[in-house]
Design a protein around this motif. Structure first.
Motif, PDB file in Angstrom:
ATOM      1  N   GLY A 261      -9.564  -2.468  21.783  1.00 38.02           N
ATOM      2  CA  GLY A 261     -10.126  -1.642  20.717  1.00 38.02           C
ATOM      3  C   GLY A 261     -11.325  -0.833  21.132  1.00 38.02           C
ATOM      4  O   GLY A 261     -11.588   0.238  20.580  1.00 38.02           O
ATOM      5  N   ARG A 262     -12.057  -1.303  22.130  1.00 36.06           N
ATOM      6  CA  ARG A 262     -13.282  -0.625  22.533  1.00 36.06           C
ATOM      7  C   ARG A 262     -13.054   0.544  23.480  1.00 36.06           C
ATOM      8  O   ARG A 262     -14.014   1.153  23.947  1.00 36.06           O
ATOM      9  CB  ARG A 262     -14.232  -1.629  23.192  1.00 36.06           C
ATOM     10  N   ILE A 263     -11.823   0.850  23.762  1.00 37.08           N
ATOM     11  CA  ILE A 263     -11.552   1.985  24.643  1.00 37.08           C
ATOM     12  C   ILE A 263     -12.154   3.273  24.072  1.00 37.08           C
ATOM     13  O   ILE A 263     -12.587   4.160  24.804  1.00 37.08           O
ATOM     14  CB  ILE A 263     -10.028   2.145  24.872  1.00 37.08           C
ATOM     15  N   VAL A 264     -12.229   3.352  22.741  1.00 32.42           N
ATOM     16  CA  VAL A 264     -12.842   4.517  22.084  1.00 32.42           C
ATOM     17  C   VAL A 264     -14.300   4.646  22.501  1.00 32.42           C
ATOM     18  O   VAL A 264     -14.773   5.728  22.881  1.00 32.42           O
ATOM     19  CB  VAL A 264     -12.763   4.408  20.546  1.00 32.42           C
ATOM     20  N   TYR A 265     -15.017   3.534  22.435  1.00 26.60           N
ATOM     21  CA  TYR A 265     -16.439   3.575  22.760  1.00 26.60           C
ATOM     22  C   TYR A 265     -16.671   3.928  24.223  1.00 26.60           C
ATOM     23  O   TYR A 265     -17.562   4.718  24.558  1.00 26.60           O
ATOM     24  CB  TYR A 265     -17.106   2.233  22.440  1.00 26.60           C
ATOM     25  N   PHE A 266     -15.881   3.350  25.120  1.00 24.95           N
ATOM     26  CA  PHE A 266     -16.080   3.602  26.542  1.00 24.95           C
ATOM     27  C   PHE A 266     -15.812   5.066  26.895  1.00 24.95           C
ATOM     28  O   PHE A 266     -16.469   5.641  27.765  1.00 24.95           O
ATOM     29  CB  PHE A 266     -15.203   2.675  27.378  1.00 24.95           C
ATOM     30  N   ILE A 267     -14.853   5.683  26.222  1.00 25.70           N
ATOM     31  CA  ILE A 267     -14.601   7.111  26.436  1.00 25.70           C
ATOM     32  C   ILE A 267     -15.752   7.929  25.855  1.00 25.70           C
ATOM     33  O   ILE A 267     -16.211   8.909  26.450  1.00 25.70           O
ATOM     34  CB  ILE A 267     -13.260   7.531  25.803  1.00 25.70           C
ATOM     35  N   ALA A 268     -16.248   7.509  24.693  1.00 25.03           N
ATOM     36  CA  ALA A 268     -17.356   8.227  24.050  1.00 25.03           C
ATOM     37  C   ALA A 268     -18.608   8.214  24.928  1.00 25.03           C
ATOM     38  O   ALA A 268     -19.381   9.183  24.938  1.00 25.03           O
ATOM     39  CB  ALA A 268     -17.668   7.600  22.694  1.00 25.03           C
ATOM     40  N   TRP A 269     -18.787   7.143  25.683  1.00 24.79           N
ATOM     41  CA  TRP A 269     -19.981   7.031  26.519  1.00 24.79           C
ATOM     42  C   TRP A 269     -20.031   8.143  27.568  1.00 24.79           C
ATOM     43  O   TRP A 269     -21.099   8.612  27.951  1.00 24.79           O
ATOM     44  CB  TRP A 269     -20.018   5.668  27.198  1.00 24.79           C
ATOM     45  N   MET A 270     -18.877   8.600  28.016  1.00 27.21           N
ATOM     46  CA  MET A 270     -18.802   9.706  28.962  1.00 27.21           C
ATOM     47  C   MET A 270     -19.492  10.943  28.385  1.00 27.21           C
ATOM     48  O   MET A 270     -20.240  11.644  29.084  1.00 27.21           O
ATOM     49  CB  MET A 270     -17.336  10.003  29.271  1.00 27.21           C
ATOM     50  N   PHE A 271     -19.269  11.201  27.101  1.00 30.07           N
ATOM     51  CA  PHE A 271     -19.863  12.375  26.471  1.00 30.07           C
ATOM     52  C   PHE A 271     -21.348  12.179  26.210  1.00 30.07           C
ATOM     53  O   PHE A 271     -22.128  13.136  26.262  1.00 30.07           O
ATOM     54  CB  PHE A 271     -19.122  12.683  25.165  1.00 30.07           C
ATOM     55  N   VAL A 272     -21.771  10.950  25.937  1.00 30.97           N
ATOM     56  CA  VAL A 272     -23.191  10.663  25.735  1.00 30.97           C
ATOM     57  C   VAL A 272     -23.974  10.962  27.015  1.00 30.97           C
ATOM     58  O   VAL A 272     -25.081  11.516  26.979  1.00 30.97           O
ATOM     59  CB  VAL A 272     -23.392   9.190  25.310  1.00 30.97           C
ATOM     60  N   LEU A 293     -23.882  19.263  19.637  1.00 35.21           N
ATOM     61  CA  LEU A 293     -23.520  18.044  18.902  1.00 35.21           C
ATOM     62  C   LEU A 293     -22.122  18.166  18.310  1.00 35.21           C
ATOM     63  O   LEU A 293     -21.297  17.248  18.453  1.00 35.21           O
ATOM     64  CB  LEU A 293     -24.536  17.788  17.794  1.00 35.21           C
ATOM     65  N   PHE A 294     -21.840  19.286  17.642  1.00 33.93           N
ATOM     66  CA  PHE A 294     -20.532  19.482  17.012  1.00 33.93           C
ATOM     67  C   PHE A 294     -19.401  19.385  18.034  1.00 33.93           C
ATOM     68  O   PHE A 294     -18.342  18.826  17.762  1.00 33.93           O
ATOM     69  CB  PHE A 294     -20.471  20.854  16.323  1.00 33.93           C
ATOM     70  N   LYS A 295     -19.636  19.925  19.217  1.00 37.95           N
ATOM     71  CA  LYS A 295     -18.611  19.913  20.254  1.00 37.95           C
ATOM     72  C   LYS A 295     -18.237  18.483  20.645  1.00 37.95           C
ATOM     73  O   LYS A 295     -17.060  18.127  20.672  1.00 37.95           O
ATOM     74  CB  LYS A 295     -19.099  20.679  21.486  1.00 37.95           C
ATOM     75  N   TYR A 296     -19.269  17.674  20.877  1.00 39.96           N
ATOM     76  CA  TYR A 296     -18.993  16.300  21.308  1.00 39.96           C
ATOM     77  C   TYR A 296     -18.462  15.428  20.179  1.00 39.96           C
ATOM     78  O   TYR A 296     -17.620  14.549  20.404  1.00 39.96           O
ATOM     79  CB  TYR A 296     -20.257  15.689  21.927  1.00 39.96           C
ATOM     80  N   VAL A 297     -18.944  15.643  18.954  1.00 38.34           N
ATOM     81  CA  VAL A 297     -18.401  14.906  17.811  1.00 38.34           C
ATOM     82  C   VAL A 297     -16.924  15.227  17.622  1.00 38.34           C
ATOM     83  O   VAL A 297     -16.105  14.349  17.339  1.00 38.34           O
ATOM     84  CB  VAL A 297     -19.185  15.237  16.518  1.00 38.34           C
ATOM     85  N   GLY A 298     -16.572  16.498  17.816  1.00 35.22           N
ATOM     86  CA  GLY A 298     -15.166  16.901  17.716  1.00 35.22           C
ATOM     87  C   GLY A 298     -14.295  16.210  18.740  1.00 35.22           C
ATOM     88  O   GLY A 298     -13.189  15.737  18.431  1.00 35.22           O
ATOM     89  N   TYR A 299     -14.805  16.127  19.982  1.00 34.28           N
ATOM     90  CA  TYR A 299     -14.059  15.436  21.039  1.00 34.28           C
ATOM     91  C   TYR A 299     -13.793  13.979  20.658  1.00 34.28           C
ATOM     92  O   TYR A 299     -12.666  13.487  20.749  1.00 34.28           O
ATOM     93  CB  TYR A 299     -14.844  15.468  22.361  1.00 34.28           C
ATOM     94  N   ILE A 300     -14.863  13.293  20.236  1.00 28.46           N
ATOM     95  CA  ILE A 300     -14.744  11.860  19.930  1.00 28.46           C
ATOM     96  C   ILE A 300     -13.858  11.627  18.717  1.00 28.46           C
ATOM     97  O   ILE A 300     -13.055  10.689  18.680  1.00 28.46           O
ATOM     98  CB  ILE A 300     -16.139  11.234  19.699  1.00 28.46           C
ATOM     99  N   ALA A 301     -13.985  12.471  17.694  1.00 26.79           N
ATOM    100  CA  ALA A 301     -13.161  12.321  16.490  1.00 26.79           C
ATOM    101  C   ALA A 301     -11.680  12.472  16.831  1.00 26.79           C
ATOM    102  O   ALA A 301     -10.831  11.703  16.342  1.00 26.79           O
ATOM    103  CB  ALA A 301     -13.572  13.341  15.439  1.00 26.79           C
ATOM    104  N   ALA A 351     -26.797   9.434  16.869  1.00 29.47           N
ATOM    105  CA  ALA A 351     -28.030   8.723  17.200  1.00 29.47           C
ATOM    106  C   ALA A 351     -28.620   9.213  18.521  1.00 29.47           C
ATOM    107  O   ALA A 351     -29.833   9.457  18.620  1.00 29.47           O
ATOM    108  CB  ALA A 351     -27.763   7.225  17.259  1.00 29.47           C
ATOM    109  N   TYR A 352     -27.782   9.364  19.542  1.00 27.94           N
ATOM    110  CA  TYR A 352     -28.278   9.824  20.840  1.00 27.94           C
ATOM    111  C   TYR A 352     -28.718  11.288  20.786  1.00 27.94           C
ATOM    112  O   TYR A 352     -29.644  11.691  21.502  1.00 27.94           O
ATOM    113  CB  TYR A 352     -27.213   9.635  21.920  1.00 27.94           C
ATOM    114  N   TYR A 353     -28.078  12.067  19.954  1.00 27.89           N
ATOM    115  CA  TYR A 353     -28.482  13.465  19.772  1.00 27.89           C
ATOM    116  C   TYR A 353     -29.921  13.532  19.240  1.00 27.89           C
ATOM    117  O   TYR A 353     -30.764  14.259  19.783  1.00 27.89           O
ATOM    118  CB  TYR A 353     -27.518  14.152  18.789  1.00 27.89           C
ATOM    119  N   TYR A 354     -30.199  12.768  18.201  1.00 29.58           N
ATOM    120  CA  TYR A 354     -31.547  12.784  17.634  1.00 29.58           C
ATOM    121  C   TYR A 354     -32.557  12.093  18.534  1.00 29.58           C
ATOM    122  O   TYR A 354     -33.743  12.448  18.559  1.00 29.58           O
ATOM    123  CB  TYR A 354     -31.535  12.155  16.236  1.00 29.58           C
ATOM    124  N   LEU A 355     -32.096  11.109  19.311  1.00 27.54           N
ATOM    125  CA  LEU A 355     -32.966  10.462  20.291  1.00 27.54           C
ATOM    126  C   LEU A 355     -33.425  11.485  21.330  1.00 27.54           C
ATOM    127  O   LEU A 355     -34.581  11.486  21.749  1.00 27.54           O
ATOM    128  CB  LEU A 355     -32.215   9.314  20.976  1.00 27.54           C
TER     129      LEU A 355
END
Length: 415
Positions: A261-272, A293-301, A351-355
């Protein structure tokens, strides 16, 4: 031939190379976990899952140093940069030594707490902790300077060495124990240090950082440390709590579910990894950042939606192919767990965007909902299904609040 000619004619950017490398690293780490799951079976894999979870916890703790290094590697130059790097290396080493010593000293208590078969695995793991913190600072320099080739090498080295050494020891000597897994993890930290420039550890000229610079570093470090703590809670508390409340067999089943299930998160980390230095640089130049931000949110979604649909459509096939028939009991929960991790992955981008922009309210929000998730699991854990449902509730609420904050923040800019 035509395809090869087309690929050669297209120049791959450093960012694209890094993204391909991260995908390969995640694939290798998945292969490592999947093979362990098949070789060890649910009960023994539960012990391995504790060590793997400890590794993830360590990665989040050390990520504080990596992100701080990455951000200020963008902002600082010349002698100020050298002085900053010297200080961050020394602090990372001290923190690593303290954490590693604590793990070694309390290895027996950790064995009792998580119902593992041995305490030696914690001793070996603790010895490698200082190396991991040095490795993370090294990666932070590469990330901040956008030296994606070197950054790719350090991730590839860690992943490949852990995969080859661990599985080699298991297959050659037929030793199926957590001791072998701990040795593989420790050795991988050494390979993960490559490439490492030792002269940067102690520069010849140590320029004293100004009070303004020191204050900025401390503030960002503290808020990043707090956020990484929330990451640890959200990402790993469920596995550790399940290992505590449930029998080893059920804990092993749940570990397989979490891994898929965490494959989503591990892929998202690449964009972070790409997001933070890009946003810091844009802010430094006074440019607009929301489109990034919109670009990366779109990728992850898009990736999250695809994975959830696949998990819903073919749960038994996925589990059988990846782990085997022994883990089929988790099939009905696979898509539900994927929803929880998807909500978290998208929230994480905000969160990382605002960080990156030095705005810390979303970080505090994540901390609150991280504690909420852990609290829900502590009070509601009659079954593994209930554990998953508690995480979905917490993560959906987290994403809603992050979206509301973004909307309010954008409205303030307009007015």
């Amino acid at each position: 031939m035509q395809i090869l000619a087309t690929l050669k004619s297209r120049k791959i950017s450093p960012e694209q190379l890094f993204m391909l490398s991260v995908l390969a690293v995640n694939g290798g780490n998945y292969l490592y976990n999947l093979i362990l799951g098949r070789l060890l079976g649910p009960a023994q894999f539960a012990d391995a899952a504790v060590l793997i979870t400890f590794l993830l916890v360590l990665s989040f703790a050390a990520m504080t140093f990596q992100l701080v290094t990455a951000k200020f590697s963008v902002l600082f130059e010349n002698d100020i940069f050298k002085s900053f790097i010297s200080k961050i290396y020394k602090n990372a080493l001290v923190v690593g030594l303290v954490m590693g010593t604590l793990i070694v000293v309390f290895a027996g208590q950790l064995q009792t707490l998580f119902n593992t078969s041995s305490s030696n695995m914690f001793v070996i793991f603790g010895c490698g902790v200082p190396l991991y913190f040095l490795m993370s600072v090294n990666r932070g320099v590469f990330q901040g300077k956008k030296a994606f080739k070197s950054l790719s090498i350090t991730y590839q080295g860690e992943m490949l060495s852990r995969l080859v050494i661990t599985l080699g020891l298991i297959l050659l000597f037929n030793i199926q124990s957590s001791f072998v897994i701990a040795v593989g993890i420790l050795t991988s930290f050494l390979f993960g240090l490559i490439p490492f420039k030792f002269p940067t550890l102690i520069p010849k000229k140590a320029l004293q950082l100004s009070e303004t610079h020191s204050k900025a570093i401390k503030s960002f470090f503290l808020i990043t440390a707090f956020y990484e703590l929330t990451q640890i809670i959200i990402n790993n508390s469920d596995i550790l709590l399940v290992k505590h409340y449930f029998e080893s067999y059920e804990a092993g089943l749940y570990a397989s579910l979490a891994l898929i299930g965490r494959i989503v998160y591990f892929i998202a980390w690449m964009f972070v990894m790409l997001l933070l230095p890009t946003v810091v640089q844009l802010k430094k130049e006074g440019k607009e950042t929301a489109s990034t931000l919109f670009k990366y949110v779109g990728y992850i979604a898009a990736i999250s939606t695809t994975i959830v649909v696949v998990c819903l459509s073919f749960p038994e096939t996925i589990i059988t192919l990846l782990f085997g028939d022994s883990y089929l009991a988790m099939a009905p929960l696979l898509w539900q767990y994927a929803i929880a991790t998807s909500m978290f992955a998208i929230s994480n981008i905000f969160a990382y965007y605002y960080l990156s922009l030095d705005k810390y309210v979303p970080v505090i929000i994540s901390g609150v909902f991280g504690m909420l998730q852990m609290g829900l699991v502590i009070f509601y854990h009659e079954s593994l299904e209930q554990v998953v449902h508690m995480q979905i509730i917490a993560m959906v609420l987290l994403l809603i609040i992050q979206l509301v904050f973004f909307k309010l923040n954008q409205s303030e800019k307009i007015t």
